[in-house]
Design a protein around this motif. Structure first.
Motif, mmCIF file in Angstrom:
data_model
loop_
_atom_site.group_PDB
_atom_site.id
_atom_site.type_symbol
_atom_site.label_atom_id
_atom_site.label_comp_id
_atom_site.label_asym_id
_atom_site.label_seq_id
_atom_site.Cartn_x
_atom_site.Cartn_y
_atom_site.Cartn_z
ATOM 1 N N GLN A 104 10.808 4.719 -2.193
ATOM 2 C CA GLN A 104 10.830 3.276 -2.456
ATOM 3 C C GLN A 104 9.699 2.589 -1.692
ATOM 4 O O GLN A 104 8.995 1.740 -2.246
ATOM 5 C CB GLN A 104 12.180 2.682 -2.036
ATOM 6 C CG GLN A 104 12.290 1.182 -2.189
ATOM 7 C CD GLN A 104 12.433 0.743 -3.620
ATOM 8 O OE1 GLN A 104 13.011 1.448 -4.428
ATOM 9 N NE2 GLN A 104 11.910 -0.419 -3.943
ATOM 10 N N ALA A 105 9.502 2.986 -0.435
ATOM 11 C CA ALA A 105 8.433 2.384 0.376
ATOM 12 C C ALA A 105 7.063 2.732 -0.203
ATOM 13 O O ALA A 105 6.181 1.864 -0.283
ATOM 14 C CB ALA A 105 8.542 2.862 1.821
ATOM 15 N N VAL A 106 6.884 3.981 -0.627
ATOM 16 C CA VAL A 106 5.607 4.400 -1.213
ATOM 17 C C VAL A 106 5.370 3.644 -2.515
ATOM 18 O O VAL A 106 4.245 3.194 -2.788
ATOM 19 C CB VAL A 106 5.595 5.933 -1.441
ATOM 20 C CG1 VAL A 106 4.405 6.354 -2.271
ATOM 21 C CG2 VAL A 106 5.592 6.663 -0.107
ATOM 22 N N TYR A 107 6.415 3.472 -3.306
ATOM 23 C CA TYR A 107 6.287 2.731 -4.569
ATOM 24 C C TYR A 107 5.896 1.280 -4.302
ATOM 25 O O TYR A 107 5.002 0.746 -4.957
ATOM 26 C CB TYR A 107 7.587 2.798 -5.361
ATOM 27 C CG TYR A 107 7.599 1.895 -6.567
ATOM 28 C CD1 TYR A 107 6.803 2.161 -7.672
ATOM 29 C CD2 TYR A 107 8.389 0.749 -6.595
ATOM 30 C CE1 TYR A 107 6.797 1.326 -8.771
ATOM 31 C CE2 TYR A 107 8.390 -0.094 -7.687
ATOM 32 C CZ TYR A 107 7.593 0.201 -8.775
ATOM 33 O OH TYR A 107 7.584 -0.640 -9.863
ATOM 34 N N GLU A 108 6.559 0.655 -3.354
ATOM 35 C CA GLU A 108 6.240 -0.738 -3.032
ATOM 36 C C GLU A 108 4.796 -0.875 -2.543
ATOM 37 O O GLU A 108 4.118 -1.851 -2.874
ATOM 38 C CB GLU A 108 7.224 -1.284 -2.000
ATOM 39 C CG GLU A 108 8.607 -1.520 -2.583
ATOM 40 C CD GLU A 108 9.648 -1.886 -1.549
ATOM 41 O OE1 GLU A 108 9.302 -1.993 -0.345
ATOM 42 O OE2 GLU A 108 10.821 -2.054 -1.931
ATOM 43 N N GLU A 109 4.334 0.109 -1.783
ATOM 44 C CA GLU A 109 2.947 0.101 -1.316
ATOM 45 C C GLU A 109 1.984 0.247 -2.494
ATOM 46 O O GLU A 109 0.957 -0.432 -2.559
ATOM 47 C CB GLU A 109 2.723 1.231 -0.304
ATOM 48 C CG GLU A 109 1.331 1.286 0.259
ATOM 49 C CD GLU A 109 0.983 0.116 1.156
ATOM 50 O OE1 GLU A 109 -0.214 -0.212 1.262
ATOM 51 O OE2 GLU A 109 1.894 -0.500 1.750
ATOM 52 N N SER A 110 2.337 1.116 -3.449
ATOM 53 C CA SER A 110 1.467 1.296 -4.617
ATOM 54 C C SER A 110 1.450 0.038 -5.486
ATOM 55 O O SER A 110 0.407 -0.310 -6.052
ATOM 56 C CB SER A 110 1.885 2.521 -5.434
ATOM 57 O OG SER A 110 3.140 2.331 -6.035
ATOM 58 N N VAL A 111 2.574 -0.661 -5.571
ATOM 59 C CA VAL A 111 2.617 -1.924 -6.309
ATOM 60 C C VAL A 111 1.717 -2.951 -5.627
ATOM 61 O O VAL A 111 0.955 -3.665 -6.295
ATOM 62 C CB VAL A 111 4.072 -2.461 -6.418
ATOM 63 C CG1 VAL A 111 4.091 -3.894 -6.920
ATOM 64 C CG2 VAL A 111 4.902 -1.576 -7.324
ATOM 65 N N LYS A 112 1.776 -2.992 -4.295
ATOM 66 C CA LYS A 112 0.930 -3.931 -3.547
ATOM 67 C C LYS A 112 -0.548 -3.610 -3.766
ATOM 68 O O LYS A 112 -1.361 -4.515 -3.992
ATOM 69 C CB LYS A 112 1.276 -3.878 -2.061
ATOM 70 C CG LYS A 112 0.513 -4.862 -1.209
ATOM 71 C CD LYS A 112 0.855 -4.695 0.256
ATOM 72 C CE LYS A 112 0.074 -5.616 1.143
ATOM 73 N NZ LYS A 112 -1.365 -5.501 1.005
ATOM 74 N N ASN A 113 -0.886 -2.325 -3.720
ATOM 75 C CA ASN A 113 -2.281 -1.927 -3.949
ATOM 76 C C ASN A 113 -2.736 -2.310 -5.358
ATOM 77 O O ASN A 113 -3.859 -2.782 -5.551
ATOM 78 C CB ASN A 113 -2.464 -0.424 -3.731
ATOM 79 C CG ASN A 113 -2.352 -0.034 -2.283
ATOM 80 O OD1 ASN A 113 -2.488 -0.861 -1.389
ATOM 81 N ND2 ASN A 113 -2.077 1.228 -2.037
ATOM 82 N N PHE A 114 -1.870 -2.107 -6.334
ATOM 83 C CA PHE A 114 -2.191 -2.478 -7.712
ATOM 84 C C PHE A 114 -2.410 -3.979 -7.820
ATOM 85 O O PHE A 114 -3.375 -4.438 -8.435
ATOM 86 C CB PHE A 114 -1.079 -2.023 -8.660
ATOM 87 C CG PHE A 114 -1.226 -2.581 -10.046
ATOM 88 C CD1 PHE A 114 -2.203 -2.099 -10.902
ATOM 89 C CD2 PHE A 114 -0.394 -3.598 -10.496
ATOM 90 C CE1 PHE A 114 -2.352 -2.618 -12.178
ATOM 91 C CE2 PHE A 114 -0.531 -4.121 -11.768
ATOM 92 C CZ PHE A 114 -1.512 -3.623 -12.611
ATOM 93 N N GLU A 115 -1.512 -4.752 -7.222
ATOM 94 C CA GLU A 115 -1.639 -6.214 -7.286
ATOM 95 C C GLU A 115 -2.920 -6.688 -6.603
ATOM 96 O O GLU A 115 -3.587 -7.596 -7.108
ATOM 97 C CB GLU A 115 -0.413 -6.870 -6.652
ATOM 98 C CG GLU A 115 0.837 -6.730 -7.497
ATOM 99 C CD GLU A 115 2.086 -7.250 -6.800
ATOM 100 O OE1 GLU A 115 2.038 -7.525 -5.571
ATOM 101 O OE2 GLU A 115 3.120 -7.363 -7.484
ATOM 102 N N ASP A 116 -3.256 -6.074 -5.465
ATOM 103 C CA ASP A 116 -4.492 -6.454 -4.765
ATOM 104 C C ASP A 116 -5.724 -6.154 -5.622
ATOM 105 O O ASP A 116 -6.631 -6.984 -5.726
ATOM 106 C CB ASP A 116 -4.597 -5.717 -3.427
ATOM 107 C CG ASP A 116 -3.567 -6.189 -2.414
ATOM 108 O OD1 ASP A 116 -2.952 -7.259 -2.636
ATOM 109 O OD2 ASP A 116 -3.362 -5.480 -1.402
#
Length: 148
Positions: free
Chosen positions: A22-34
């Motif tokens: 879940q933490a890795v997914y949230e980080e990947s979502v943040k990277n995508f949004e950035d």
């Protein structure tokens, strides 16, 4: 007697893995949004520059300034192409992390379902044992009355 789930350690391990996923997914979502935000800013900058240049062309513009703008737009196009790739890679990573998170969720749910079934079986066995004990106590009381 207390209920002890036989796969408790595995369930806690799977839950921890799910939390990490879940933490890795949230980080990947943040990277995508950035990355998507940066791409949007570049596209907006290019649009504004093209609009500014077309407005200036109507009033007359020196050739040197036109070249400067075209060079800048060319560099923006290169940056946009780069960030489009970055966004695509970030999206792919995010989708992969989402799939992995869903798999971890399924694993945890399987073990929770097994735990729930085992707990229900435990309660049924306890109820059955209690019922047998009550029957035995009743039988003992009945036998004690008959003897008197």
């Amino acid at each position: 007697m207390r209920f002890q789930y036989k796969f408790d350690k595995i369930l806690s391990l799977k839950s921890r893995e799910k939390d990490e996923a879940q933490a890795v997914y949230e980080e990947s979502v943040k990277n995508f949004e950035d990355a998507a935000e940066k791409l949007y800013e570049l596209l907006k900058k290019k649009e504004d520059l093209e609009s500014f240049q077309s407005d200036r062309l109507l009033g007359g513009l020196p050739v040197q300034e036109i070249r400067h703008h075209q060079l800048f737009i060319g560099n923006l196009d290169k940056s946009i192409a780069h960030f489009q790739k970055v966004v695509m890679n970030a999206r792919n990573r995010m989708n992969l992390q989402q799939i992995q998170l869903m798999e971890k969720n399924k694993e945890v749910k399987k073990f929770e379902k097994i735990k729930q079934k085992d707990h229900h079986q435990f309660l049924a066995n306890e109820k059955y044992a209690e019922s047998r004990m009550m029957d035995e106590v009743s039988l003992q009381q009945y036998m004690n009355r008959e003897i008197r």
